[in-house]
Design an enzyme around this catalytic site. Structure first.
Site, PDB file in Angstrom:
ATOM      1  N   VAL A 104     -55.585  36.222  27.570  1.00 21.02           N
ATOM      2  CA  VAL A 104     -56.935  36.265  28.117  1.00 21.02           C
ATOM      3  C   VAL A 104     -57.705  35.102  27.526  1.00 21.02           C
ATOM      4  CG1 VAL A 104     -59.028  37.642  28.407  1.00 21.02           C
ATOM      5  CG2 VAL A 104     -56.800  38.785  28.216  1.00 21.02           C
ATOM      6  N   CYS A 105     -58.385  34.348  28.380  1.00 18.20           N
ATOM      7  CA  CYS A 105     -59.223  33.243  27.934  1.00 18.20           C
ATOM      8  C   CYS A 105     -58.385  32.263  27.086  1.00 18.20           C
ATOM      9  CB  CYS A 105     -60.423  33.798  27.173  1.00 18.20           C
ATOM     10  SG  CYS A 105     -61.800  32.653  26.961  1.00 18.20           S
ATOM     11  N   THR A 106     -58.873  31.887  25.897  1.00 20.34           N
ATOM     12  CA  THR A 106     -58.165  30.891  25.090  1.00 20.34           C
ATOM     13  C   THR A 106     -56.980  31.473  24.335  1.00 20.34           C
ATOM     14  OG1 THR A 106     -59.819  31.230  23.347  1.00 20.34           O
ATOM     15  CG2 THR A 106     -60.144  29.350  24.833  1.00 20.34           C
ATOM     16  N   THR A 124     -56.793  28.833  31.584  1.00 16.66           N
ATOM     17  CA  THR A 124     -57.578  29.349  30.468  1.00 16.66           C
ATOM     18  C   THR A 124     -59.042  29.167  30.834  1.00 16.66           C
ATOM     19  OG1 THR A 124     -57.907  29.264  28.071  1.00 16.66           O
ATOM     20  CG2 THR A 124     -57.616  27.157  29.195  1.00 16.66           C
ATOM     21  N   ALA A 157     -58.463  33.342  32.901  1.00 20.45           N
ATOM     22  CA  ALA A 157     -59.573  32.469  32.522  1.00 20.45           C
ATOM     23  C   ALA A 157     -60.515  33.200  31.561  1.00 20.45           C
ATOM     24  CB  ALA A 157     -60.298  32.005  33.779  1.00 20.45           C
TER      25      ALA A 157
END
Length: 319
Positions: A104-106, A124, A157
């Site tokens: 998730v995300c970074t 990301t 993202a």
């Protein structure tokens, strides 16, 4: 179906929503279908962690004691910026053993450091896509979608897209009805399509500095079926067409034509999912004029025609 373990990795400065969003989705699915998921959290040594917003989270166990999960979730946050050799080593050894490896995300940065994204397409948070691509050239970074699935690896993202991805995984495991029940409980859409852009057209483009152009951007979004040619738009802000086109691109980072195309496509997608209007009616309302023109726009940008888009992403009727 055998109970599946979902393991969420914790570390200091993790983004709390990257953790709680997917956890709430899988917990809701467990409530819907008891015995489906066993949700666990783990830090390297089993010690509590402090999130980037200051919350303290107590994990269930240490990563070194955790059994190999069905679904391994790696969240993001400021804590991904520094080197984590022990965590990287653990991910390198255990990530390939999970049936599904999710970031998730970074969290994608941690997977990339462990070599788990090499040769794969991934995404990301938009603000870190360039850096991910620069630091890890073996990864095919796509900054556009809200999530991407490449084999058993799924990357998403920023923040809330982790909920979208988790709902897609629940739908894969338990079916659409279960995912829809969870989505309703969380008051979110069943799932946004993975290829949906991280930003709406208005957010993706810069907001113009000049008030007349800002107002025009808003007007365009509210009138997708109007004459939105350069001459007509220029007349609304009392500029020559040439000066308008040059000024609009300088202040928004995109041409008037591309901006209008994005607004119309976005509006058409919403109408296909949220209404029962026919394709011909929607094509007129969105300024395409004909169903064929709208079909070409969908195939060019999304790779799928309007009818198929509606079939895939419109919520099933509730009985």
């Amino acid at each position: 179906m055998a109970q599946r373990t979902v393991l969420v990795v914790l570390f200091d400065e993790v983004q709390s929503l990257d953790v709680t969003g997917p956890v709430e989705v899988f917990a809701g699915a467990e409530q819907h279908t008891p015995g489906t998921y066993r949700i666990r959290t783990a830090s390297l040594d089993g010690a509590p962690v402090r999130t980037s917003s200051g919350l303290s989270v107590v994990p269930d166990e240490a990563l070194t004691d955790a059994a190999d999960p069905d679904t391994l979730i790696v969240p993001g946050g400021r804590g991904t910026r520094g080197p984590h050799p022990r965590l990287t080593d653990w991910l390198r050894g255990h990530g390939p053993r999970a049936r599904r490896l999710v970031s998730v995300c970074t969290g994608a940065v941690l997977l990339a450091r462990a070599g788990l994204l090499d040769g794969r397409r991934a995404t990301t948070h938009w603000a870190y896509c360039d850096r991910l691509a620069r630091d890890h050239p073996a990864v095919d970074v796509d900054p556009e979608p809200i999530y991407i699935r490449d084999g058993h690896v799924a990357t998403s993202a920023g923040v809330t897209s982790g909920i979208d991805l988790a709902l897609a995984l629940v739908e894969e495991d338990l079916g659409r009805d279960a995912a829809l029940t969870v989505a309703r409980h969380l008051v979110v859409f069943l799932r946004r399509p993975g290829n949906q852009a991280q930003f709406s057209t208005q957010l993706a483009a810069q907001t113009a500095r000049r008030e007349p152009l800002r107002e025009l951007q808003q007007w365009i979004s509210e009138h997708p079926g109007a004459d939105l040619g350069v001459d007509a738009l220029a007349a609304r802000v009392r500029l020559s067409p040439r000066h308008f086109a040059r000024t609009f691109q300088a202040e928004t980072g995109t041409t008037p034509g591309r901006y209008v195309d994005g607004v119309r496509l976005e509006h058409a997608r919403r109408l296909l999912v949220d209404t029962g209007d026919g394709v011909e009616e929607i094509s007129r309302a969105c300024g395409y004029g004909t169903p064929e023109a709208m079909r070409r726009a969908f195939v060019k940008t999304l790779g799928t025609p309007p009818a198929e888009y509606r079939r895939r992403f419109r919520p099933a009727p509730v009985h």
